[in-house]
Scaffold this active site. Structure first.
Site, PDB file in Angstrom:
ATOM      1  N   ARG A   1       0.903  -1.333   0.133  1.00 39.94           N
ATOM      2  CA  ARG A   1       0.025  -0.576   0.354  1.00 39.94           C
ATOM      3  C   ARG A   1       0.632   1.209   0.013  1.00 39.94           C
ATOM      4  NH1 ARG A   1      -4.497  -1.227  -2.228  1.00 39.94           N
ATOM      5  NH2 ARG A   1      -5.519  -0.383  -0.990  1.00 39.94           N
TER       6      ARG A   1
ATOM      7  N   GLU B   1      -2.949   8.531  -5.397  1.00 40.64           N
ATOM      8  CA  GLU B   1      -3.588   7.586  -6.315  1.00 40.64           C
ATOM      9  C   GLU B   1      -4.426   8.594  -7.958  1.00 40.64           C
ATOM     10  OE1 GLU B   1      -3.384   3.470  -6.388  1.00 40.64           O
ATOM     11  OE2 GLU B   1      -1.129   3.424  -5.573  1.00 40.64           O
TER      12      GLU B   1
ATOM     13  N   HIS C   1       0.820   0.880 -10.141  1.00 44.00           N
ATOM     14  CA  HIS C   1      -0.723  -0.009  -9.675  1.00 44.00           C
ATOM     15  C   HIS C   1      -1.040  -0.789 -10.388  1.00 44.00           C
ATOM     16  CE1 HIS C   1      -3.072   0.193  -5.620  1.00 44.00           C
ATOM     17  NE2 HIS C   1      -2.934  -1.434  -6.599  1.00 44.00           N
TER      18      HIS C   1
END
Length: 315
Positions: free
Chosen positions: A224, A253, A272
């Site tokens: 994370r 993000e 990601h």
């Protein structure tokens, strides 16, 4: 018996729910409509696993779903005190992303050891520059996080003949506890962050931890974004306290075009995507259907999250 209502917090493309069609009353909502629809839902599928809408909508008035499933490994985006204290069962997508992420980490390790980013840059510049690369066999890695993803990473790195230590919440056979982390970091060539986001792991990779690492070490975060103090990592790379890093997750993000992280020397940035292979959404949909069949039959669900810890326990 009334037909159960399944509420889906949508993201494109929509999930394929196969055999549930016609057997379940399926409703769809966006983040703005979630609060109004929650009281009518028996089950909530958080298909948009980037949204924090559940955290905002859950504390409202009326009944709440008896089961919430998120199409992601992490649950920090949906967990709030009211959900944690409720009788609602929360499950996650454990098992879908393990090997793809492990392969992605191995690819990053090999790319950094063999200086592939620089090779590609020199090719674009049409520059012939011979260099020496590093051998990964015989090097040492520390994987922080002992869930299925962390264990898959360890197995894959060990297949490359990298000696790998796992660090978890508490020591047990084959796993080091937090008290061993600094000692292991000081000897590691590769440090992989694969831990869930909890109060104990938030910001755990800070200036002190990067200072503990040896100058030749490289750091990878596929866990994370909030595990890492990004300014501290940028400073560690700029001052060459460590040799390189790769981030696939970030505190915020998507990463904005003006983020200074794009220009940090020695940092590989990816959006990601470490667990997202061709067909992954179909796998997520099929997993949810299997879990729904268990729930509808009154059988125990798999992948049940400990809402206080923030992850599936027992690993």
């Amino acid at each position: 018996m009334p037909t159960p209502t399944l509420l889906v917090l949508d993201a494109e493309p929509l999930p394929r729910l196969g055999s549930l069609t016609g057997r379940v009353s399926i409703e769809h909502t966006d983040a703005e409509g979630l609060a109004a629809r929650l009281p009518r839902a028996d089950v909530l599928l958080v298909w948009d696993f980037t949204s924090r809408a559940v955290r905002d909508a859950w504390p409202g008035e009326g009944p709440r779903p008896r089961w919430v499933h998120t199409a992601s490994a992490g649950v920090d985006h949906l967990m709030c005190p009211e959900l944690a204290a409720s009788d609602t069962v929360v499950t996650n997508a454990r098992g879908i992303f393990d090997q793809p992420i492990a392969e992605y980490v191995a690819a990053l390790v090999l790319a950094m050891a063999k200086d592939l980013p620089r090779t590609l840059q020199l090719q674009r510049e049409r520059t012939w520059r011979h260099r020496e690369s590093q051998k990964v066999a015989g090097s040492r890695a520390v994987v922080v996080g002992t869930g299925p993803i962390g264990r898959a990473i360890a197995r894959t790195l060990e297949a490359l003949d990298i000696t790998t230590a796992l660090v978890g919440r508490a020591p047990r056979p084959g796993v080091h506890g937090p008290e061993d982390l600094d000692r292991l970091l000081a000897r590691a060539d590769w440090v992989i962050a694969a831990a869930p986001l909890t109060d104990r792991t938030h910001g755990m990779f800070d200036a002190r931890r990067f200072g503990v690492m040896q100058p030749s070490a490289r750091f990878v975060n596929i866990g994370r974004g909030q595990l890492v103090v990004e300014d501290a990592l940028a400073e560690a790379l700029t001052k060459q306290w460590i040799a390189g890093a790769a981030l696939d997750v970030f505190e915020s993000e998507p990463l904005t075009p003006d983020s200074p992280l794009w220009q940090v020397p020695g940092l590989i940035v990816s959006p990601h995507m470490s667990g997202d292979i061709v067909g992954w959404r179909d796998d997520l949909g099929a997993q949810f259907v299997e879990l729904y069949e268990l729930w509808a039959a009154g059988k125990p669900l798999e992948n049940v999250v400990d809402k206080q810890r923030g992850y599936v326990p027992g690993h």
